[in-house]
Structures are given as structure tokens and as C-alpha cells.
Enzyme design. Structure first.
Site, PDB file in Angstrom:
ATOM      1  N   ASP A 201       0.869  -1.171   0.000  1.00  0.00           N
ATOM      2  CA  ASP A 201       0.000   0.000   0.000  1.00  0.00           C
ATOM      3  C   ASP A 201       0.911   1.228   0.000  1.00  0.00           C
ATOM      4  O   ASP A 201       1.700   1.421   0.938  1.00  0.00           O
ATOM      5  CB  ASP A 201      -0.915  -0.017   1.235  1.00  0.00           C
ATOM      6  CG  ASP A 201      -1.968   1.084   1.186  1.00  0.00           C
ATOM      7  OD1 ASP A 201      -1.662   2.152   0.625  1.00  0.00           O
ATOM      8  OD2 ASP A 201      -3.075   0.872   1.726  1.00  0.00           O
ATOM      9  N   ARG A 374       0.180  14.674  13.688  1.00  0.00           N
ATOM     10  CA  ARG A 374       0.947  14.418  12.453  1.00  0.00           C
ATOM     11  C   ARG A 374       1.181  15.714  11.677  1.00  0.00           C
ATOM     12  O   ARG A 374       0.278  16.545  11.541  1.00  0.00           O
ATOM     13  CB  ARG A 374       0.178  13.481  11.512  1.00  0.00           C
ATOM     14  CG  ARG A 374      -0.144  12.137  12.062  1.00  0.00           C
ATOM     15  CD  ARG A 374      -0.586  11.204  10.942  1.00  0.00           C
ATOM     16  NE  ARG A 374      -1.720  11.721  10.142  1.00  0.00           N
ATOM     17  CZ  ARG A 374      -2.246  11.078   9.119  1.00  0.00           C
ATOM     18  NH1 ARG A 374      -1.749   9.909   8.731  1.00  0.00           N
ATOM     19  NH2 ARG A 374      -3.271  11.590   8.457  1.00  0.00           N
TER      20      ARG A 374
HETATM   21  C1  LIG Z   1      -5.431   6.903   3.286  1.00  0.00           C
HETATM   22  C2  LIG Z   1      -5.276   5.419   3.311  1.00  0.00           C
HETATM   23  C3  LIG Z   1      -6.268   4.594   2.791  1.00  0.00           C
HETATM   24  C4  LIG Z   1      -7.566   5.198   2.307  1.00  0.00           C
HETATM   25  O1  LIG Z   1      -8.406   4.305   1.736  1.00  0.00           O
HETATM   26  P1  LIG Z   1      -9.703   4.834   0.959  1.00  0.00           P
HETATM   27  O2  LIG Z   1     -10.361   3.612   0.510  1.00  0.00           O
HETATM   28  O3  LIG Z   1      -9.224   5.710  -0.163  1.00  0.00           O
HETATM   29  O4  LIG Z   1     -10.509   5.634   1.927  1.00  0.00           O
HETATM   30  C5  LIG Z   1      -6.038   3.235   2.768  1.00  0.00           C
HETATM   31  N1  LIG Z   1      -4.889   2.703   3.243  1.00  0.00           N
HETATM   32  C6  LIG Z   1      -3.926   3.489   3.781  1.00  0.00           C
HETATM   33  C7  LIG Z   1      -2.672   2.880   4.288  1.00  0.00           C
HETATM   34  C8  LIG Z   1      -4.096   4.868   3.828  1.00  0.00           C
HETATM   35  O5  LIG Z   1      -3.163   5.636   4.370  1.00  0.00           O
END
Ligand SMILES: *Cc1c(COP(=O)(O)O)cnc(C)c1O
Length: 415
Positions: A201, A374
Site C-alpha cells: 500500500d 501528524r
Molecule cells: C489513506 C489510506 C487509505 C484510504 O483508503 P480509501 O479507501 O481511499 O478511503 C487506505 N490505506 C492506507 C494505508 C491509507 O493511508
């Protein structure tokens, strides 16, 4: 201001701004006058040109062309064109990134394809501090399959926890609370040595520093359009599929626009080649056009320079906070630069109230429960003088106790 005179302004900030090779990029953004924005890691600001592009897409393309727009304006290829532009920032080959849906949904798609590649193995391994939606999506997938297990270990123990029962290692490169940056190449190599599939991710990586997905060898990656890419609230997210898996990765959400020939209207599903098979439904053209226009701010930018400036901004902030804030008032929870993304986090027992006071005084950061403040450093529009001033205001709020007012303790829905 009196504090600034007494203690001396950060001597280097103006000089660093004058020597900054990215300084001209700031003019590409709408930034409210007088505001210091240290939350581009949560929602990037509005780049110039986005409003005009969206207006033209609405009025001229949709309004004028109607359904002819799908061909006349290349709408159907927009997810993949935007994917290639993001691909440049994350070391992904053309055709290996597609854009649409949210990060959560893309993670589900990537995980489903990943577990299908290791049917004999039970475990999706992640760290116990991973962003909750990532963990929720893995649990949901396991529930749907009626098998599999989500195993969580502390972030520092991930590498040792990968074993012969690990189907997938799912990790966020930069921890959303602490800003800790994992060693992508090393963790991926460890996963592969144990026969596991790697899913990254890149929510807090993309647009913040160079990423080299190709060199890492990871099978899948996902990331956000609205953080450092500045695509706007709820901007479409992206999904990367390693090119050699383009004919193999099985889309669990087998929608018609991931079909090899959507307009042949065949009764049976047959996935397209490449990351395009991970498309599901009709692309969100209005929000894709906003993201596409936002990416103009990255055009021609050397991501190595972005990383260099990000580190310098954060180092200046940390040293100024250490110099100016009352001793012991904050605990730095972010690691040193080499193992840090583009944010700096501090613990404070009343971090929520301190952050509300800071926002009231024109410096926007954010707060993550239970006690983390943060500060994100987006190098395209932040100046060193902004960062020095933000540290000064934070220190002043802590010294004066101005944060301890009832209004600053009242929790809003989004923190
Ligand atoms: C911001 C973030 C998300 C956001 O997910 P959405 O489905 O776009 O709301 C997911 N995973 C991580 C690690 C994030 O920082």
C-alpha cells in the site's frame, strides 16, 4: 512574533528557500493566504488548472458531446492514461497501473488476486499498526472465501514472521501514524524467498518520494489519489499489477470494463490484458479529469529532488521544535530520516486539543487517536520558512498553554 525576536528565527530557512530547485512549483497551487498547510499527506491542496479542467469536462465534453464523449474525448482510456502518469512516479512500466475505485476497493482486488496465486497457503500477513481499512478488507476477503487467516505482528517483526504458510504479505510502506518507512526491496525479497506474494500500500509514498516497484519485484500495489497526488477529496485510487502477471492475475470483481471486449457484450467473462483487467465499472470521468490535471504539477519533476527536499523540510521542523518547544512537552515518534516517509509525528497526551489550537492559529496538521499529532511535508508547495514558522507557533502554543480551552477539546467527526 516577539518569541521569534527573542529566540532568533531559524537562520537557515530563507537561505534554503532561495536555493530550493522546486521553489517554482508552489505557484502551481491555490493555497489560502497566510495558512501553513502540513496536511497534504491526508488531503492535498487544489492545484491550479484543476477547476478549469473539471469545468471543461462537465460543460464542453459532457454537456456538448454527450455520449459521443467516450470516443471523442478518450474517456474510456483515461484510467490507463492517468495510471501511466502515476506509474512514472512509482517506477511502474506503462500499462501496469490502472486508476479507479477507492484504495480500499483496490486493495481488495489486489489481495483477492494475490491469495488466488497461493491457494495452498492460509495466511495474509500484515503489521498490527497497519491502516485499519487494509486489515478490514483482508478480514472481509477471508470471510467471503470462508477460509484463510489474517496474521498480525508488530511492524518490526514482519520479516521474521514470513514463513511457508504465508500466502500474501500485505504492508503499507509508510506507517500512517509514525511515518516509519519500510525497506520495500528487502521485505519483498524476504516474501519472495519464502514463496509469498507481496502487496504494497503506497498511500503515503506516492508523490512523496521515489518508489521503484519494478526493482522491488512486488506483484501488486495500491495507493491514493487524494494525498500527495492532490487529486481532490475522494479522488480515484490506483492499482499496480506486475507486468508478467498481466495475463494471470484473476480479477475477483469481474466487472464488464475489465473484460477484454466490453462492447462485444459476451455472456462469459474474459479478462483484458494488463492492469486494465482490474477495472470494474464505468470510469469516474469527472474525478479522473481532476486527478489528471492535478498530476500536471508533477510533470518534469525529479522525484529524487522531492525526496531530498522532503527530508530537509522534516529535519528543519524537528530541529526547530526541539529548539523552541518546552522541554519534554512532546515525544517524537517518527524514526530518523533514512527510515521515515514524508511526515513527522509527535505524541502529546492532549494532542487533539493542541492540534485544534494550532489549526486555529493557521497551521494545519492532523491528529490520529490515541495521542499522535501528524505533520506532513509535501515538497512541491511547502517553503522552509513555512516549516520554521509552524514549529514556532507550535512551540508558542505549548509554552502558553493556549491549547487548554474547552473549544479545542471538542472532537469533530474527522480528526
Ligand atoms: C489513506 C489510506 C487509505 C484510504 O483508503 P480509501 O479507501 O481511499 O478511503 C487506505 N490505506 C492506507 C494505508 C491509507 O493511508
Amino acid at each position: 512574533m516577539t518569541d521569534q525576536l527573542h529566540r532568533g528565527a531559524a537562520p537557515d530557512a530563507a537561505r534554503l528557500d532561495a536555493a530550493d530547485p522546486l521553489a517554482d512549483r508552489r505557484a502551481l497551487f491555490h493555497l489560502p493566504e497566510g495558512l501553513i498547510y502540513l496536511d497534504g499527506n491526508s488531503l492535498g491542496p487544489l492545484p491550479k488548472g484543476v477547476a478549469e479542467r473539471v469545468a471543461a469536462t462537465v460543460s464542453t465534453e459532457w454537456g456538448g458531446s454527450l455520449i459521443r464523449g467516450w470516443n471523442a474525448h478518450g474517456w474510456m482510456d483515461l484510467p490507463d492514461r492517468v495510471g501511466d502518469r502515476i506509474g512514472r512516479l512509482i517506477g511502474a512500466a506503462p500499462g501496469s497501473v490502472t486508476v479507479g475505485d477507492s484504495t480500499s476497493v483496490n486493495l481488495f482486488k489486489a489481495l483477492a488476486a494475490a491469495v488466488a496465486m497461493r491457494p495452498e497457503r492460509a495466511v495474509i500477513l500484515s503489521d498490527d499498526g497497519n491502516f485499519p481499512t487494509d486489515l478490514y478488507m483482508a478480514e472481509g476477503l477471508n470471510g467471503l472465501r470462508g477460509r484463510g487467516r489474517l496474521k498480525l505482528v508488530p511492524r518490526a517483526e514482519i520479516a521474521e514472521a514470513i514463513d511457508a504458510d504465508t500466502a500474501v504479505v500485505m504492508l503499507t510502506e509508510v506507517d500512517y501514524r509514525t511515518g516509519h518507512k519500510a525497506d520495500m526491496a528487502a521485505v519483498t525479497a524476504k516474501a519472495h524467498a519464502a514463496g509469498a506474494v507481496m502487496v504494497w500500500d503506497l498511500a503515503h509514498s506516492t508523490g512523496a518520494f521515489p518508489v521503484d516497484l519494478t526493482a522491488s519485484g512486488a506483484e501488486f500495489a495500491v495507493g491514493c489519489g487524494y494525498k500527495y497526488l492532490n487529486g481532490g477529496p475522494g479522488a480515484p485510487a490506483f492499482l499496480y499489477v506486475r507486468p508478467d502477471l498481466a495475463g494471470e492475475a484473476v480479477p475477483a470483481l469481474s466487472g464488464w470494463l475489465g473484460h477484454a471486449a466490453p462492447f462485444a457484450f459476451e455472456p462469459a467473462y474474459r479478462p483484458a490484458e494488463g492492469a486494465a483487467r482490474m477495472r470494474v465499472g464505468t470510469p469516474p470521468i469527472l474525478s479522473l479529469s481532476a486527478l489528471d490535471a492535478a498530476l500536471d504539477a508533477f510533470e518534469g519533476v525529479d522525484m529524487a529532488l522531492v525526496r531530498e527536499k522532503s527530508v530537509a523540510l522534516a529535519e528543519l521542523f524537528i530541529s526547530e521544535v526541539a529548539r523552541l518547544a518546552p522541554m519534554g512537552s512532546l515525544t517524537l515518534v517518527s524514526p530518523p530520516a533514512a527510515a521515515r516517509g514524508s511526515q513527522v509525528s509527535y505524541r502529546h497526551a492532549q494532542g487533539y486539543a493542541v492540534m485544534q489550537a494550532l489549526i486555529a492559529e493557521g497551521v494545519i496538521g492532523d491528529f490520529r487517536a490515541p495521542d499522535v499529532m501528524r505533520f506532513g511535508f509535501a515538497p512541491l508547495y511547502l517553503r522552509f520558512t513555512d516549516v520554521a514558522e509552524a514549529a514556532l507557533r507550535l512551540a508558542d502554543i505549548l509554552s502558553s498553554g493556549r491549547w487548554d480551552r474547552p473549544a479545542f477539546h471538542a472532537r469533530a467527526k474527522v480528526t
